[in-house]
Write a protein that holds these residues in place. Structure first.
Motif, PDB file in Angstrom:
ATOM      1  N   ALA A  28       4.701   1.007  -1.281  1.00 25.56           N
ATOM      2  CA  ALA A  28       5.216   1.093  -2.658  1.00 25.56           C
ATOM      3  C   ALA A  28       4.246   1.867  -3.521  1.00 25.56           C
ATOM      4  O   ALA A  28       3.054   1.994  -3.203  1.00 25.56           O
ATOM      5  N   VAL A  29       4.782   2.385  -4.631  1.00 28.73           N
ATOM      6  CA  VAL A  29       3.992   3.115  -5.617  1.00 28.73           C
ATOM      7  C   VAL A  29       4.714   2.947  -6.939  1.00 28.73           C
ATOM      8  O   VAL A  29       5.926   2.705  -6.949  1.00 28.73           O
TER       9      VAL A  29
ATOM     10  N   ARG B 223       0.843  -1.194   0.000  1.00 31.63           N
ATOM     11  CA  ARG B 223       0.000   0.000   0.000  1.00 31.63           C
ATOM     12  C   ARG B 223       0.875   1.239   0.000  1.00 31.63           C
ATOM     13  O   ARG B 223       2.082   1.176   0.114  1.00 31.63           O
ATOM     14  N   ARG B 224       0.241   2.404  -0.129  1.00 32.91           N
ATOM     15  CA  ARG B 224       0.989   3.653  -0.118  1.00 32.91           C
ATOM     16  C   ARG B 224       1.165   4.211   1.288  1.00 32.91           C
ATOM     17  O   ARG B 224       1.978   5.114   1.497  1.00 32.91           O
ATOM     18  N   ASP B 225       0.387   3.703   2.226  1.00 26.47           N
ATOM     19  CA  ASP B 225       0.300   4.391   3.516  1.00 26.47           C
ATOM     20  C   ASP B 225       1.116   3.737   4.628  1.00 26.47           C
ATOM     21  O   ASP B 225       0.911   4.041   5.797  1.00 26.47           O
TER      22      ASP B 225
END
Lengths: 306, 306
Positions: free
Chosen positions: B199-200, B142-144
């Protein structure tokens, strides 16, 4: 307002259902589909001037973009869960996005489906929605299962959307609603799952879409023309004109299903929205029988996007 | 050739994988996702003149439309399964569709992903793809989840797609391939699943996309500017110009992930494609450190679609 701000304001921040472990705002959404069920996935694009008239109210565009996808899930007998929305907009027009979100979420709330992801970009106005739902394994309504002797049933009304399109700006609001706010036949579709042999939704026109079932199943059909469930607005028209709209007009989002006579006998009383309109036959082609018993071939034509 | 014939000729008739119980040609596709895994779903639209230059080869458009979606799945650590394709075409142009299908299926074959459904319609050229894959429950990237102290790593190279876009028709083919045929970092993404904290993928630009992680995670970052994995074509440029492309150019489809130093130490030797570029910090904002140790704030700007 930037792309990100528009998305945040109108599409984010809604509660995420329990089956969705990660909603809008990451690279992808995460879902945990119900165990032991098949997942049905479909995706339809709506383009201005083609799938909805130019100057259609934004709320109606939002409604319809979701409705046509839920109609596809209905035609599988699936129970919808959620959807992804890809929106291409000529400019970051807040009023337009607000209206679109209104119509979209009004229909979404009626069927308890959640927006879980998608994309917003600048470009000619178009909307793609990918919807998904679940159905018991092996019970989905395919197009290729119709059998000779099956009763052909319709859920919903035929012809009104095409009439509204013909009348354009002159169409009264109640008629226009058939075109702009079609009601996906989800309850009927779910009642038919595991019961009917085949189903399709009527987007290109009754004859064209039933034609897809006949082709996939390798059989023909006899339709009782007077049994077609005409929308009320068609009853004032000359019978030939009404039948043409009902047979070949698009955008109805009714369901057409075929099922064994015994299955129909047991379902008939319990689903007021369904009516029998004919029978699957061995021979190819679609034949219509009028009130005098006269048989005529019905061309499998409908709306073609090219 | 009609819509139906085009679809049939170029998109149907491929073998259906075992997890797909019903493929193209019905109202919806049916899949049985692997038990006990989460399903990741993402959807991106590519518009001519915005996401690919006008006159891009059809095969490159097909490749890129799928690549950007697989890159989103890579950024979740997911293993891709399949996709739905929504194609809007100005006319039923067989040569265009044949080329597009070539590029699309070339990449699909590399990663064993199957086309299972979608839609073709007439309209301004645009392509929406909805891709899906699976990941162990709770292990998606996730991004958070970034944490102060995390090592920031990059999989892939930065800046070349933006340089190719700058050079336009003058870009040599090897450079142009970065723009037209990005390679989704699926293997690295899967290696990072359950290991990295966040991750993104880099679609809008390294700084802008890392910025999404920082915002979602509520932290800041220090980047060693000389550690950024510049694409070879950038090494001939003045350092400042190369860094600007690497930091703010879009369309790289690299991955940026953050992970605990111990996790990085154990992963480092095993994945040649990953390099460390900085560290997550408590303070907000993105700071770049140059070769002389000088610190400068890096704006979180990238490519905006509006």
């Amino acid at each position: 307002m930037t792309e990100f701000e528009l998305i945040r304001k109108y599409f984010q921040g809604k509660p995420t259902p329990s089956w969705c472990t990660l909603g809008i705002g990451d690279d992808a959404a995460l879902i945990q589909p119900p165990a032991g069920r098949e997942l049905a996935l479909c995706s339809d694009t709506l383009i201005e001037g083609r799938h909805f008239p130019v100057r259609t109210a934004p709320a109606d565009i939002g409604w319809k973009a979701l409705a046509v996808n839920l109609s596809d899930l209905a035609a599988m007998g699936a129970q919808p869960l959620g959807f992804l929305l890809n929106l291409s907009l000529p400019q970051a027009d807040e009023a337009f996005v607000a209206g679109l979100a209104d119509g979209l979420f009004e229909l979404a709330a009626q069927h308890d489906v959640a927006l879980i992801g998608g994309d917003t970009t600048r470009g000619p106005l178009s909307i793609s929605i990918t919807a998904f739902g679940h159905v018991a394994a092996g019970q989905a309504l395919r197009r290729d299962g119709a059998k000779p002797g099956d009763v052909i049933v319709v859920a919903g009304e035929l012809g009104a959307a095409a009439l509204a399109l013909q009348q354009g700006a002159d169409a009264p609001p109640a008629l226009r609603a058939y075109l702009d706010r079609p009601q996906p036949q989800l309850a009927c579709g779910q009642a038919l799952a595991g019961v009917a042999h085949a189903a399709v939704d009527v987007s290109d026109g009754f004859a064209a879409d039933l034609g897809h079932v006949l082709k996939a199943s390798g059989c023909g059909a006899l339709i009782e023309l007077e049994a077609l469930p005409l929308a009320p607005a068609l009853r004032a028209l000359p019978p030939g004109e009404a039948q043409t709209l009902a047979l070949h007009g698009g955008d109805d989002y009714a369901l057409v299903a075929t099922l064994a006579p015994a299955a129909w006998a047991s379902l008939q009383g319990r689903h007021a929205g369904l009516c029998a309109v004919g029978q699957i036959q061995h021979e190819g082609g679609l034949v219509g029988r009028d009130g005098q018993g006269k048989l005529n071939p019905v061309p499998l034509t409908g709306y073609s996007h090219f």
